[in-house]
Design a protein around this motif. Structure first.
Motif, PDB file in Angstrom:
ATOM      1  N   ALA A 194       0.865  -1.183   0.000  1.00 59.23           N
ATOM      2  CA  ALA A 194       0.000   0.000   0.000  1.00 59.23           C
ATOM      3  C   ALA A 194       0.901   1.232   0.000  1.00 59.23           C
ATOM      4  O   ALA A 194       1.810   1.351   0.821  1.00 59.23           O
ATOM      5  CB  ALA A 194      -0.891  -0.011   1.234  1.00 59.23           C
TER       6      ALA A 194
ATOM      7  N   ALA B 162      -3.845  -2.687  13.036  1.00 59.11           N
ATOM      8  CA  ALA B 162      -4.545  -2.287  11.808  1.00 59.11           C
ATOM      9  C   ALA B 162      -5.862  -3.053  11.699  1.00 59.11           C
ATOM     10  O   ALA B 162      -6.922  -2.462  11.443  1.00 59.11           O
ATOM     11  CB  ALA B 162      -3.668  -2.561  10.589  1.00 59.11           C
TER      12      ALA B 162
ATOM     13  N   MET C 234      -6.905   1.696   5.645  1.00 60.39           N
ATOM     14  CA  MET C 234      -6.218   0.724   6.498  1.00 60.39           C
ATOM     15  C   MET C 234      -6.522  -0.721   6.110  1.00 60.39           C
ATOM     16  O   MET C 234      -5.810  -1.633   6.519  1.00 60.39           O
ATOM     17  CB  MET C 234      -6.613   0.928   7.962  1.00 60.39           C
ATOM     18  CG  MET C 234      -6.012   2.169   8.594  1.00 60.39           C
ATOM     19  SD  MET C 234      -4.213   2.127   8.537  1.00 60.39           S
ATOM     20  CE  MET C 234      -3.879   1.436  10.131  1.00 60.39           C
TER      21      MET C 234
ATOM     22  N   VAL D  32      -3.856  -2.895   4.608  1.00 61.31           N
ATOM     23  CA  VAL D  32      -2.826  -3.143   5.625  1.00 61.31           C
ATOM     24  C   VAL D  32      -3.349  -4.192   6.605  1.00 61.31           C
ATOM     25  O   VAL D  32      -2.630  -5.128   6.976  1.00 61.31           O
ATOM     26  CB  VAL D  32      -2.459  -1.836   6.359  1.00 61.31           C
ATOM     27  CG1 VAL D  32      -1.441  -2.094   7.462  1.00 61.31           C
ATOM     28  CG2 VAL D  32      -1.926  -0.808   5.365  1.00 61.31           C
TER      29      VAL D  32
ATOM     30  N   GLY E 143       2.084  -4.814   2.804  1.00 59.00           N
ATOM     31  CA  GLY E 143       3.183  -4.031   3.343  1.00 59.00           C
ATOM     32  C   GLY E 143       2.925  -2.564   3.036  1.00 59.00           C
ATOM     33  O   GLY E 143       1.962  -2.215   2.355  1.00 59.00           O
ATOM     34  N   ILE E 144       3.792  -1.715   3.576  1.00 59.24           N
ATOM     35  CA  ILE E 144       3.555  -0.269   3.433  1.00 59.24           C
ATOM     36  C   ILE E 144       4.741   0.397   2.763  1.00 59.24           C
ATOM     37  O   ILE E 144       5.896   0.120   3.094  1.00 59.24           O
ATOM     38  CB  ILE E 144       3.358   0.356   4.840  1.00 59.24           C
ATOM     39  CG1 ILE E 144       2.076  -0.176   5.466  1.00 59.24           C
ATOM     40  CG2 ILE E 144       3.372   1.883   4.765  1.00 59.24           C
ATOM     41  CD1 ILE E 144       1.987   0.063   6.955  1.00 59.24           C
TER      42      ILE E 144
ATOM     43  N   LEU F 295       2.291   4.278  11.416  1.00 57.98           N
ATOM     44  CA  LEU F 295       2.658   3.202  10.477  1.00 57.98           C
ATOM     45  C   LEU F 295       3.630   2.230  11.137  1.00 57.98           C
ATOM     46  O   LEU F 295       3.554   1.019  10.937  1.00 57.98           O
ATOM     47  CB  LEU F 295       3.248   3.784   9.192  1.00 57.98           C
ATOM     48  CG  LEU F 295       2.241   4.556   8.321  1.00 57.98           C
ATOM     49  CD1 LEU F 295       2.913   5.167   7.101  1.00 57.98           C
ATOM     50  CD2 LEU F 295       1.082   3.647   7.885  1.00 57.98           C
TER      51      LEU F 295
ATOM     52  N   THR G  32       1.770  -0.316  13.230  1.00 56.01           N
ATOM     53  CA  THR G  32       1.073  -1.419  12.555  1.00 56.01           C
ATOM     54  C   THR G  32       1.916  -2.681  12.557  1.00 56.01           C
ATOM     55  O   THR G  32       1.390  -3.779  12.422  1.00 56.01           O
ATOM     56  CB  THR G  32       0.755  -1.106  11.076  1.00 56.01           C
ATOM     57  OG1 THR G  32       1.988  -0.954  10.366  1.00 56.01           O
ATOM     58  CG2 THR G  32      -0.098   0.137  10.920  1.00 56.01           C
TER      59      THR G  32
ATOM     60  N   ARG H  14       3.727  -3.745  10.290  1.00 56.02           N
ATOM     61  CA  ARG H  14       3.844  -4.327   8.950  1.00 56.02           C
ATOM     62  C   ARG H  14       5.216  -4.030   8.358  1.00 56.02           C
ATOM     63  O   ARG H  14       5.849  -3.022   8.713  1.00 56.02           O
ATOM     64  CB  ARG H  14       2.785  -3.721   8.018  1.00 56.02           C
ATOM     65  CG  ARG H  14       1.381  -4.136   8.319  1.00 56.02           C
ATOM     66  CD  ARG H  14       1.148  -5.599   7.958  1.00 56.02           C
ATOM     67  NE  ARG H  14      -0.258  -5.942   8.168  1.00 56.02           N
ATOM     68  CZ  ARG H  14      -0.770  -6.391   9.302  1.00 56.02           C
ATOM     69  NH1 ARG H  14       0.011  -6.588  10.359  1.00 56.02           N
ATOM     70  NH2 ARG H  14      -2.053  -6.659   9.390  1.00 56.02           N
TER      71      ARG H  14
ATOM     72  N   ARG I   2       7.696  -2.343   6.159  1.00 51.99           N
ATOM     73  CA  ARG I   2       7.476  -1.002   5.633  1.00 51.99           C
ATOM     74  C   ARG I   2       8.766  -0.345   5.139  1.00 51.99           C
ATOM     75  O   ARG I   2       9.823  -0.472   5.745  1.00 51.99           O
ATOM     76  CB  ARG I   2       6.771  -0.120   6.665  1.00 51.99           C
ATOM     77  CG  ARG I   2       7.483  -0.052   7.987  1.00 51.99           C
ATOM     78  CD  ARG I   2       6.536   0.353   9.133  1.00 51.99           C
ATOM     79  NE  ARG I   2       7.266   0.308  10.392  1.00 51.99           N
ATOM     80  CZ  ARG I   2       7.475  -0.805  11.098  1.00 51.99           C
ATOM     81  NH1 ARG I   2       6.982  -1.957  10.698  1.00 51.99           N
ATOM     82  NH2 ARG I   2       8.174  -0.775  12.209  1.00 51.99           N
TER      83      ARG I   2
END
Ligand SMILES: Nc1nc2c(ncn2[C@@H]2O[C@H](COP(=O)(O)OP(=O)(O)O)[C@@H](O)[C@H]2O)c(=O)[nH]1
Ligand SMILES: [Mg+2]
Length: 478
Positions: free
Chosen positions: A9, A84, A104, A107, A112-113, A134, A137, A139, A141
């Motif tokens: 994302a 998230a 969101m 996620v 992934g971000i 972020l 989260t 995730r 990133r």
């Protein structure tokens, strides 16, 4: 559960360059990019499909609506295993947070971000808030520092803030990134989540195979263009004219030359269209400094491209010996007496190709009319010029970031850049010049073509590969 293919994302403020980054990474110049903030209002999915297989997917987002609220909620629910997911579950039905929930959701579903920030702007409280949320989260990133201007004074502050919260921080200019830089960014993506390593490696290999294939397709486009250009003949039927009248001779020659040149121009345009397609370009603008913006038969093109006089002389001897008929190559226009008719005029419009005329001229008489034919090209410099032009075009197609679209950012007070008009063939080795010249002769005669074509393909392939190895300054506005 994590998505089957790496899914990222793309997040960040309006106008940070998110859509530009996605456009460049996915080579999609149809993604809407706009000077006004908030162009993207929905989540848009941009999968990269190679050979019919989806290998990676980017999701372009409109940016957060209530980052402060989300961060606060996260901080108050740190015991949640997946913030998230929990945020979306709790707020899905709340109209106030529809937008943030939509943002969101990917996620929450395991994407992934990639946070895109505009490194030319000062870092603000809102940015710190987004960076922190972020991070929370958990995730994989990556942060991308996309600089939309030449301002670099804030870059370090960004690096500091981002390094603490992201697995990887990369500078990546959405308007200038080359193929090489795209690959390097993908390589960095591997490091943000080990579970993706294999899939991203496969993706990178798919990208590389695809790029090689495009280069091969482009070589075919170029070789086909050269073959057609070197065998092109055009005929005009004209009324019998008075050869002793300069005006009448000129009128006939003008007409014939115009249609011959047009034929060659069309072949060039068709090759350019194909090359643009090979490299997936739909929109871009040409720099007015580039010889590509000039007519193929203009003075500028003749001066900037092709071999030097000396190189041409060396090549001429080799190719002449090879052709077994020096006459054929050097005294263009001298067949069937046409040379005496047009020879003296040949130095005009076509003079910049050297002393030789562009092509042979042939005249056949019928009752009351004459059929005048021009072609094939006999001028030795011309195929080198044509090849140089198409290579320049490739350099641009290969290095023009899709996120740049038809950007006009450097239109005003732009300094003319002479480096745009490099003659690539002049830099080749003498042996390569000879091999090319032999191919040109073979193409024109349709003799021993296969043998010489392969050598020519290899030379062109080598030049094109060099173009994507950042040999060309990526900042050059080709
Ligand atoms: N010069 C320059 N302009 C950029 C760059 N990236 C984005 N822009 C411009 O910034 C504006 C917003 O870009 P966009 O990708 O739509 O941002 P988004 O709102 O985050 O999706 C557009 O006018 C882009 O052309 C860059 O790397 N260099
Ligand atoms: Mg956008």
């Amino acid at each position: 559960m994590a998505p089957a293919i790496p899914t990222l994302a793309i997040m960040g403020h309006p106008n940070a360059g998110k859509s530009s980054v996605v456009a460049t990474l996915t080579e999609n110049d149809r993604i809407q990019i706009d000077k006004r903030a908030g162009t993207t209002t929905t989540l848009d999915r941009y999968p990269v499909v190679i050979d019919g297989v989806k290998v990676i997917e980017f999701i372009d987002t409109p940016g957060f609506q209530n980052p402060n609220y989300i961060l606060e909620w996260f901080q108050n629910h740190l015991d949640e295993a997946d913030l998230a997911r929990a945020f979306v579950d709790v707020h899905a039905a709340n109209p106030l947070y529809v937008h943030d929930c939509a943002l969101m959701r990917p996620v929450a579903e395991g994407a992934g971000i990639i946070l895109v920030v505009d490194g030319s702007k000062r870092i603000k409280e809102k940015d710190r808030c987004e960076i922190e949320l972020l991070r929370l989260t958990g995730r994989p990133r990556m942060a991308i520092l996309n600089n939309t201007t030449n301002v670099t004074e804030h870059m370090e502050a960004w690096q500091d803030a981002l390094n603490k919260a992201f697995n990887s921080v990369r500078e990546f200019n959405a308007h200038r990134a080359t193929y090489d830089e795209r690959i390097r960014l993908l390589q960095a993506l591997k490091t943000i989540d080990q579970r993706w390593e294999e899939r991203i490696d496969e993706t990178i290999h798919a990208f590389e195979r695809d790029w090689d294939r495009r280069i091969d397709q482009t070589v075919t486009t170029i070789v086909d263009m050269l073959k057609e250009a070197l065998t092109l003949k055009v005929s005009e039927v004209v009324e019998a004219f008075d050869r002793s009248s300069v005006a009448e001779r000129e009128a006939v020659e003008k007409k014939l030359t115009a249609s011959f040149e047009d034929g060659l121009r069309k072949l060039e345009v068709r090759a350019q269209d194909q090359i643009r397609e090979h490299f997936r370009h739909n929109v871009w603008n040409l720099s007015p400094d580039s010889v590509l913006a000039k007519d193929l038969f203009s003075q500028e093109v003749g001066q900037a491209l092709g071999l030097s006089r000396k190189q041409l002389a060396i090549v001429g001897m080799a190719a002449g010996a090879f052709a077994g008929a020096g006459l054929d190559l050097t005294s263009a226009g001298a067949t069937l007496g046409a040379g005496t008719i047009f020879g003296a005029l040949g130095g005009g419009a076509l003079g910049f190709f050297g002393r030789d005329a562009l092509a042979k001229v042939d005249i056949k008489k019928a009752i009351g009319v004459e059929r005048v034919t021009m072609g094939p090209v006999t001028n030795q410099q011309f195929p080198f010029v044509l090849l140089d032009r198409v290579i320049l075009y490739c350099a641009r197609a290969m290095n023009w970031a899709h996120g740049r679209q038809a950007a006009d950012e450097d239109a005003p007070n732009r300094v003319p850049d002479k480096s745009l008009n490099k003659a690539f063939t002049a830099e080749l080795a003498s042996e390569q010049h000879k091999a090319l010249a032999k191919f040109f002769v073979a193409a024109r005669k349709g003799k021993d073509l296969a043998k010489h074509e392969e050598a020519c393909r290899q030379i062109i392939r080598g030049v094109l590969r060099g173009l994507s190895r950042s040999e060309i300054d990526s900042r050059a506005n080709l």
